[in-house]
Each structure stands twice: as structure tokens, then as C-alpha cells.
Design a protein around this motif. Structure first.
Motif, short mmCIF file in Angstrom:
data_model
loop_
_atom_site.label_atom_id
_atom_site.label_comp_id
_atom_site.label_asym_id
_atom_site.label_seq_id
_atom_site.Cartn_x
_atom_site.Cartn_y
_atom_site.Cartn_z
N LEU A 148 0.82 -1.19 0.00
CA LEU A 148 0.00 0.00 0.00
C LEU A 148 0.86 1.25 0.00
O LEU A 148 1.92 1.30 0.64
CB LEU A 148 -0.98 0.02 1.18
N LEU A 149 0.41 2.22 -0.76
CA LEU A 149 1.00 3.54 -0.78
C LEU A 149 -0.04 4.46 -0.18
O LEU A 149 -1.10 4.70 -0.77
CB LEU A 149 1.37 3.93 -2.21
N LEU A 150 0.25 4.93 1.02
CA LEU A 150 -0.75 5.59 1.85
C LEU A 150 -0.46 7.06 2.01
O LEU A 150 0.70 7.46 2.17
CB LEU A 150 -0.81 4.89 3.22
N GLY A 231 5.35 -1.30 1.10
CA GLY A 231 4.82 -0.02 0.66
C GLY A 231 5.46 1.15 1.37
O GLY A 231 6.52 1.03 2.01
N ALA A 232 4.81 2.31 1.26
CA ALA A 232 5.32 3.54 1.86
C ALA A 232 4.14 4.43 2.23
O ALA A 232 3.03 4.25 1.72
CB ALA A 232 6.25 4.26 0.89
N ALA A 233 4.39 5.40 3.09
CA ALA A 233 3.33 6.30 3.54
C ALA A 233 3.86 7.71 3.67
O ALA A 233 5.01 7.92 4.05
CB ALA A 233 2.76 5.83 4.89
N LEU A 234 3.00 8.67 3.36
CA LEU A 234 3.26 10.09 3.57
C LEU A 234 2.23 10.62 4.55
O LEU A 234 1.02 10.47 4.32
CB LEU A 234 3.17 10.87 2.26
N VAL A 235 2.71 11.25 5.62
CA VAL A 235 1.83 11.90 6.60
C VAL A 235 2.14 13.39 6.55
O VAL A 235 3.28 13.80 6.82
CB VAL A 235 2.05 11.34 8.01
N ILE A 236 1.13 14.18 6.20
CA ILE A 236 1.32 15.61 6.01
C ILE A 236 0.35 16.34 6.92
O ILE A 236 -0.86 16.10 6.88
CB ILE A 236 1.09 16.00 4.54
N ASP A 237 0.88 17.22 7.75
CA ASP A 237 0.01 17.90 8.71
C ASP A 237 0.79 19.04 9.35
O ASP A 237 2.00 19.17 9.15
CB ASP A 237 -0.46 16.92 9.80
N TYR A 238 0.10 19.85 10.13
CA TYR A 238 0.84 20.87 10.85
C TYR A 238 1.20 20.34 12.23
O TYR A 238 0.46 19.59 12.85
CB TYR A 238 0.13 22.21 10.90
N LEU A 338 5.35 25.48 9.04
CA LEU A 338 4.42 24.94 10.02
C LEU A 338 3.97 23.53 9.65
O LEU A 338 3.87 22.65 10.50
CB LEU A 338 3.21 25.86 10.15
N PHE A 339 3.72 23.32 8.37
CA PHE A 339 3.29 21.99 7.91
C PHE A 339 4.51 21.11 7.66
O PHE A 339 5.50 21.55 7.08
CB PHE A 339 2.45 22.10 6.63
N LYS A 340 4.40 19.87 8.11
CA LYS A 340 5.49 18.90 7.98
C LYS A 340 5.06 17.74 7.08
O LYS A 340 3.87 17.43 6.97
CB LYS A 340 5.91 18.35 9.35
N VAL A 341 6.06 17.11 6.47
CA VAL A 341 5.85 15.90 5.68
C VAL A 341 6.73 14.82 6.29
O VAL A 341 7.95 14.98 6.37
CB VAL A 341 6.22 16.10 4.20
N ALA A 342 6.11 13.73 6.73
CA ALA A 342 6.86 12.59 7.26
C ALA A 342 6.64 11.41 6.33
O ALA A 342 5.54 11.20 5.82
CB ALA A 342 6.39 12.24 8.67
N ALA A 343 7.70 10.64 6.10
CA ALA A 343 7.60 9.47 5.23
C ALA A 343 8.03 8.22 5.97
O ALA A 343 9.00 8.24 6.74
CB ALA A 343 8.47 9.66 3.98
N LEU A 344 7.30 7.15 5.73
CA LEU A 344 7.61 5.83 6.27
C LEU A 344 7.75 4.87 5.10
O LEU A 344 7.07 5.02 4.08
CB LEU A 344 6.49 5.34 7.20
N ALA A 345 8.62 3.88 5.25
CA ALA A 345 8.79 2.88 4.20
C ALA A 345 8.98 1.51 4.81
O ALA A 345 9.61 1.36 5.87
CB ALA A 345 9.99 3.22 3.30
#
Length: 358
Positions: A148-150, A231-238, A338-345
Motif C-alpha cells: 500500500l502507498l498511503l 509499501g510507503a506512507a506520507l503523513v502531512i500535517d501541521y 508549520l506543515f510537515k511531511v513525514a515518510a515511512l517505508a
């Protein structure tokens, strides 16, 4: 009489909370926030100029396009495994997914689309944007037999937070009580020292920390899925890359900040995301944390400046709007820091662009 109907005490959430507090005592902020947002999101489409707030995908197509290219690039370098799932948590109006999938399709990225969305009102809007998607109330029913690419964009910030305050006798949970008819904060009686990270246990009196059990549970499940399925995931939020003291609770209605206690269920309640804790949870499940960086830096690493220039050349009469959108997404005094992007793999999956120096 002024002709306006009085709020129904059985459906008015503020009245429900007041009755509950009078009968049983103060309630947790997490309960107040959780039930308020459940009511809020179930009854409306809050996104866009006619709603209460605007998210990055609604500002410009460039945001979703670059996310789609990031996902496609990771998928290609992982070996183009098929089938593959595109999973989005809280997909808003479906705009991000539509733009991401359109951009990824140029490189053969054609995943099954799965949306995690509880709001029927938003599901109807999303179906117009992305026909053929499959909807889920939570991650538990998303298929488990493919990578999954989330994507989770501005999803975790709306999950309930607990606020813990350092009192003279130790840590206590911040509760919601009543002073007359007004909602007010009050310290709970139950010791909460065990819920506080070790490094904060001896913080000065008055220190306030926020924690989100809901966000932690979502991070735990995402990481478990990645570890099992790939898979991998992107979490984007402040939020912040490290846990910081202080209250970040806010309410937004009609694009203006309002008192979080003013109209429960009628405003969007959010709090900053603790990205450091999310990374620790993911790593504990054997998933790689590729990094957490500012949204502006990440989008520029992916080429948003060149994309904006190309769009402006194709549509010169919209050049000012395109530049304004680019600036809003990447500028330090807008959403860029203020907004960050975190990636997991998942183990064995490649690194993604934009986190090389994270």
C-alpha cells in the motif's frame, strides 16, 4: 421573540455536554473534541471557500501532482509490484487523490483506490472526483494482500488530544467543566504521571503537554500494515518534529479562528501533530522513518517551482494565481514551515525524494 428557533436540547451538542457534565462531572478534552468533530464532519462538506477551511490540495493541483509523482517513483524503484493499493485517510473532497492518480498514471501507476472516510457527505463528493474508489470506515477493512502507498493529509490533526498539566501534586489531565453555562478547563483528580514521557516527568509546575492516543493508534496500524504488506506512507500535517509544551488546540469556522468551546459540533477542532512520537511508533514496528521535513522544502525538492513555471507558461492569464498558490504552499510564513511531511517505508522499499538530509 425574534423568530429564530431555539436549538433542540436533544440534538444540540453543547446542551448534551452540559447535561452530561452536570450529571457525571467534568469530561476529558479528548471526549469533547472527539464527539464535537464526529458531529461536525458527519453533517457537512467543510472544505473550500464556501466551507470552514481550505486544505493544500484545494490551493493548487501541484500539491496532489507532486505527491502522485513521489508515490509513483517509490513504486517504480521498488519493482512495479502489482496489484498495489492507493490508500488515503480522510481524503477531503477527493482532490488530492484525483491529482495524484492523474500524475502517477503517466508512469504506469494505476493502483486500486481505497478511501478511509466516515462522513457520508464527503463520500458523495469524493465519488464524483474519483469514481471507482472503495470506501472504508477505518483501516481494518482495507485489503491486506498487496503493498500500500498511503497518504494522510491533514487527517491526524483532527483526532482527539489529551492535555496533561503539571500540577503541584503531579501530572493531571485537563478536563472540561462548567462555570454556570460556560465551558471551562479544570484539572482532573486522577494522577497521570505514567502517561508523561520520562524526560518531561519533572517539568516545572504549569507545563502542559498534548498527546493523541488516536493518532498513536493510527500510526501503529499504518506501520503494521507496511511491515506486513510492503509499501510507503506520507503523513502531512501541521505540527512539530519534536514534542513541545503548550496547548495547540484551535477551532476554525468560516475561515476564522473561534473559541473551541463556543459551538461544539459546529467548528473544526484541531491540534498539532507530534511527529516525533509517530516516528518512534513506526520504528518500533520495524518500519523505516525516512524523515520529517517542512512542507515547503519537500515540495521544492520535488520540483514545485519548475512545475509552477510550466503551468504559468501554458496559462499565462493565470500566472499570478499560480504563483500565489505556490507561495502559500512553500513560504516559511505560510504553510512551508508549520506543515510537515513525514515518510515511512517498509523494509526493503526504497527511500523517497525529499528526505535525503532529514
Amino acid at each position: 421573540m425574534n423568530g429564530e428557533a431555539e436549538p433542540d436540547p436533544d440534538t444540540n451538542l453543547g446542551a448534551v455536554f452540559r447535561r452530561l457534565i452536570r450529571n457525571t462531572g467534568p469530561i476529558s478534552l479528548a471526549q469533547f473534541m472527539g464527539e464535537s468533530n464526529a458531529r461536525y464532519y458527519s453533517s457537512r462538506d467543510p472544505i473550500g471557500r464556501g466551507g470552514d477551511f481550505v486544505t493544500a490540495p484545494e490551493i493548487s493541483q501541484m500539491f496532489g501532482e507532486l505527491i502522485g509523482l513521489w508515490l509513483a517513483d517509490v513504486w517504480i524503484r521498488a519493482g512495479r509490484e502489482e496489484p498495489v493499493l492507493y490508500v488515503e485517510l480522510g481524503p477531503g473532497r477527493g482532490t488530492l487523490a484525483k491529482d495524484a492518480l492523474r500524475a502517477g498514471a503517466r508512469y504506469g501507476f494505476a493502483p486500486e483506490v481505497h478511501f478511509v472516510e466516515a462522513s457520508q457527505a464527503l463520500r458523495e463528493v469524493q465519488e464524483q472526483a474519483v469514481p471507482g474508489a472503495t470506501w472504508h470506515s477505518d483501516l481494518s477493512t482495507v485489503p491486506q494482500d498487496a503493498p500500500l502507498l498511503l497518504v494522510a493529509n491533514e487527517f491526524l490533526d483532527a483526532l482527539p488530544v489529551r492535555q496533561l498539566v503539571r500540577a503541584a501534586e503531579g501530572w493531571r489531565e485537563r478536563m472540561v467543566a462548567l462555570a454556570g453555562e460556560e465551558f471551562v478547563f479544570a484539572a482532573g483528580r486522577q494522577p497521570m504521571d505514567a502517561a508523561v514521557p520520562d524526560e518531561w516527568r519533572d517539568a516545572p509546575q504549569g507545563t502542559l503537554l498534548e498527546t493523541s492516543p488516536g493518532a498513536a493508534a493510527v500510526a501503529y496500524e499504518i506501520a503494521g500494515r507496511l511491515a506486513d504488506q510492503g509499501g510507503a506512507a506520507l503523513v502531512i500535517d501541521y505540527g512539530s518534529a519534536e514534542l513541545r509544551p503548550g496547548s495547540t488546540l484551535q477551532a476554525v469556522r468560516a475561515h476564522e479562528k473561534v473559541d473551541p468551546f463556543a459551538a461544539p459540533g459546529e467548528a473544526d477542532l484541531t491540534a498539532h501533530v507530534d511527529f516525533a512520537t509517530l516516528a518512534k511508533i513506526a520504528q518500533a514496528r520495524g518500519v523505516r522513518h525516512l524523515g520529517t521535513v517542512g512542507q515547503g522544502r519537500w515540495l521544492q525538492a520535488l520540483g514545485i517551482d519548475a512545475r509552477a513555471e510550466a503551468l504559468a507558461k501554458r496559462a499565462p492569464h493565470y500566472a499570478q494565481e499560480i504563483e500565489a498558490a505556490r507561495h502559500r504552499l512553500v513560504a516559511d510564513d505560510q504553510m512551508g514551515t508549520l506543515f510537515k511531511v513525514a515518510a515511512l517505508a517498509a523494509p526493503g522499499w526504497p527511500d523517497g525524494v525529499g528526505f535525503e538530509e532529514a
